[in-house]
Design an enzyme around this catalytic site. Structure first.
Site, PDB file in Angstrom:
ATOM      1  N   SER A  24       0.719  -1.153   0.036  1.00 18.72           N
ATOM      2  CA  SER A  24      -0.097   0.067   0.031  1.00 18.72           C
ATOM      3  C   SER A  24       0.706   1.242   0.079  1.00 18.72           C
ATOM      4  CB  SER A  24      -0.688  -0.077   1.122  1.00 18.72           C
ATOM      5  OG  SER A  24      -0.099   0.006   2.278  1.00 18.72           O
ATOM      6  N   GLY A  25       0.650   2.101  -0.826  1.00 20.61           N
ATOM      7  CA  GLY A  25       1.574   3.221  -0.820  1.00 20.61           C
ATOM      8  C   GLY A  25       0.793   4.512  -0.625  1.00 20.61           C
ATOM      9  N   GLY A  26       1.261   5.494  -0.660  1.00 24.37           N
ATOM     10  CA  GLY A  26       0.568   6.946  -0.130  1.00 24.37           C
ATOM     11  C   GLY A  26      -0.707   6.891  -0.783  1.00 24.37           C
ATOM     12  N   VAL A  30      -2.530  -1.872  -3.507  1.00 24.96           N
ATOM     13  CA  VAL A  30      -2.001  -2.589  -4.669  1.00 24.96           C
ATOM     14  C   VAL A  30      -2.702  -3.956  -4.203  1.00 24.96           C
ATOM     15  CG1 VAL A  30      -0.705  -3.345  -6.343  1.00 24.96           C
ATOM     16  CG2 VAL A  30      -0.660  -1.170  -5.474  1.00 24.96           C
ATOM     17  N   LYS A  45      -4.371  -1.413  -8.814  1.00 26.58           N
ATOM     18  CA  LYS A  45      -3.967  -0.182  -7.585  1.00 26.58           C
ATOM     19  C   LYS A  45      -5.548   0.348  -7.517  1.00 26.58           C
ATOM     20  CE  LYS A  45      -0.597   3.131  -7.669  1.00 26.58           C
ATOM     21  NZ  LYS A  45       0.502   3.908  -8.445  1.00 26.58           N
ATOM     22  N   ASP A 137      10.367  10.422  -9.204  1.00 33.91           N
ATOM     23  CA  ASP A 137      10.408   9.736  -8.169  1.00 33.91           C
ATOM     24  C   ASP A 137      10.975   8.468  -8.099  1.00 33.91           C
ATOM     25  OD1 ASP A 137       7.681   8.709  -5.757  1.00 33.91           O
ATOM     26  OD2 ASP A 137       9.749   9.432  -5.312  1.00 33.91           O
TER      27      ASP A 137
HETATM   28  O1  QBB Z   1       3.080  -6.515  -9.165  1.00 35.06           O
HETATM   29  C1  QBB Z   1       3.278  -5.402  -8.274  1.00 35.06           C
HETATM   30  N1  QBB Z   1       3.762  -5.376  -6.862  1.00 35.06           N
HETATM   31  C2  QBB Z   1       4.164  -6.564  -6.232  1.00 35.06           C
HETATM   32  C3  QBB Z   1       4.248  -7.804  -6.991  1.00 35.06           C
HETATM   33  C4  QBB Z   1       4.881  -9.140  -6.088  1.00 35.06           C
HETATM   34  C5  QBB Z   1       5.222  -8.794  -4.644  1.00 35.06           C
HETATM   35  C6  QBB Z   1       5.009  -7.560  -4.210  1.00 35.06           C
HETATM   36  C7  QBB Z   1       4.725  -6.532  -4.909  1.00 35.06           C
HETATM   37  C8  QBB Z   1       5.533  -7.405  -2.762  1.00 35.06           C
HETATM   38  N2  QBB Z   1       6.471  -8.458  -2.227  1.00 35.06           N
HETATM   39  C9  QBB Z   1       5.920  -9.716  -2.444  1.00 35.06           C
HETATM   40  C10 QBB Z   1       5.896 -10.010  -3.887  1.00 35.06           C
HETATM   41  C11 QBB Z   1       2.728  -4.215  -8.511  1.00 35.06           C
HETATM   42  C12 QBB Z   1       2.634  -3.805 -10.032  1.00 35.06           C
HETATM   43  C13 QBB Z   1       2.190  -2.798 -10.314  1.00 35.06           C
HETATM   44  C14 QBB Z   1       1.881  -1.581  -9.566  1.00 35.06           C
HETATM   45  F1  QBB Z   1       1.600  -0.521  -9.967  1.00 35.06           F
HETATM   46  C15 QBB Z   1       2.243  -1.701  -7.966  1.00 35.06           C
HETATM   47  C16 QBB Z   1       2.748  -2.991  -7.794  1.00 35.06           C
END
Ligand code: QBB
Length: 344
Positions: A24-26, A30, A45, A137
């Site tokens: 989770s971002g600002g 997701v 997202k 960023d």
């Molecule tokens: O795939 C994403 N995040 C992601 C994927 C796999 C894992 C993570 C994030 C975090 N740790 C476990 C494995 C993702 C893809 C697009 C986006 F805008 C933001 C996040």
């Protein structure tokens, strides 16, 4: 069905099934999800309009950028759904997770591995800049990895648009840009700055993090951190090779005029030492080219002529059809069989 707030996820019914949270971002969270027609994972997202309030322009900025950018090292936008309460931004799932976690796990990367990732970052940024955007960023959290350890850039919420105010900007840090530790001196001093040159500084901080497993400029006290960045002095661990040190010195130049440019980076020997070809940064995708095998499979499923389907795909509406096309193309690129259920 997802938990509370059912009605607000109704827009996804029949299209996607939500799974656990990826981060989770600002901006919102997701979530991992399954694209039902292909059975493939995607990342969604979810942005709650009420929660972002006057940050709404950043979402529009990101959407405009993601609609335009299509590159092998940029996380691909598949679909975009807006409801009265929420935005759903359906993106390419990068199963390798964040570069940040990868570096932490490995402590620091050998030069050859750092080069493998850094080349891909330079290619992504050269492409972004070639279209008049600046990311602004850049940090390990915004670099994701695929299963095959390919690098994918995400989060264009702070990017500067072509010709927009962002390209030359003198807003102080807090109002417009990302994390101080990766921010260029001219940016934190609120001076006029060029997004492109500020991106090169951030890439220098990233390269340092890849090679050293630490940040060049770090302090819990914001004022002291700003002073360290403005002085531009950082510790050079003994294990750094001379060529790595030389490149870092060129990137972490406090004076943006003396800082290496992206075009010089593309030709720098450190990036090309063990590779024959110079850095090819152009996108491998052509918006006017639709893969015929994928289009044929989709035409079969939707019961249309091939030509009609190709025409629909080329509209790039970022609807369920666009998402289906990208996901089938990804399966084909991985040499996997891809098929859709027959027409109902
Ligand atoms: O795939 C994403 N995040 C992601 C994927 C796999 C894992 C993570 C994030 C975090 N740790 C476990 C494995 C993702 C893809 C697009 C986006 F805008 C933001 C996040």
């Amino acid at each position: 069905m997802p938990d509370t707030g059912k009605e607000s996820y109704r827009a996804l019914n029949g299209l996607y099934v939500l799974h656990d949270e990826l981060g989770s971002g600002g901006f919102g969270k997701v979530k991992l999800a399954t694209h039902l027609l292909t059975g493939q994972y995607v990342a969604i997202k979810i942005i709650d309009k009420k929660k972002i309030g006057n940050d709404l322009p950043r979402v529009k900025t990101e959407m405009d950028a993601l609609r335009t950018l299509s590159h092998q090292n940029i996380c691909q936008l598949y679909q975009y759904i807006e409801t009265t309460e929420k935005f759903f931004i359906i993106m390419e799932y990068c199963s390798g997770g964040e570069m940040f976690d990868y570096i932490v796990r490995k402590e620091r990367l050998p030069e050859a591995e750092a080069r493998h990732f850094f080349r891909q970052l330079v290619q992504a940024i050269a492409y972004v800049h070639s279209l008049g955007y600046a990311h602004r960023d850049l940090k390990p959290e915004n670099l994701l990895l695929t299963e095959e350890l390919k690098l994918k850039l995400i989060d264009f919420g702070l990017c500067a648009r072509p010709g927009g105010p962002g390209l030359v900007n003198n807003k102080p840090l807090d109002t417009c840009c990302g994390s101080p530790a990766y921010a260029a001196p001219e940016l934190i001093l609120g001076q006029q700055y060029l997004g492109n040159r500020a991106d090169v500084w951030s890439m220098g901080v990233l390269l340092y993090a890849l090679l050293c497993g630490a940040l060049p400029f770090e302090d819990d006290n914001m004022q002291l951190l700003y002073r360290k960045i403005s002085n531009g002095r950082y510790y050079e661990p003994d294990f750094l090779t001379n060529s790595s040190k030389e490149l870092l010195k060129r990137m972490l130049q406090v004076d943006p005029e003396r800082r290496i440019t992206v075009n010089e980076l593309l030709r720098h020997p450190w990036l090309n030492s063990t590779y024959q070809a110079a850095l090819k940064w152009q996108t491998i995708y052509d918006k006017n080219l639709v893969d015929e095998d994928v289009a044929r499979e989709m035409a079969y499923h939707y019961g249309t002529q091939l030509g009609t389907m190709v025409g629909k795909i080329k509209e790039w509406r970022f609807d369920y059809l666009t998402a289906t096309y990208h996901l089938l193309l990804q399966l084909k690129a991985r040499g996997e069989k891809f098929a859709l259920p027959p027409p109902r």
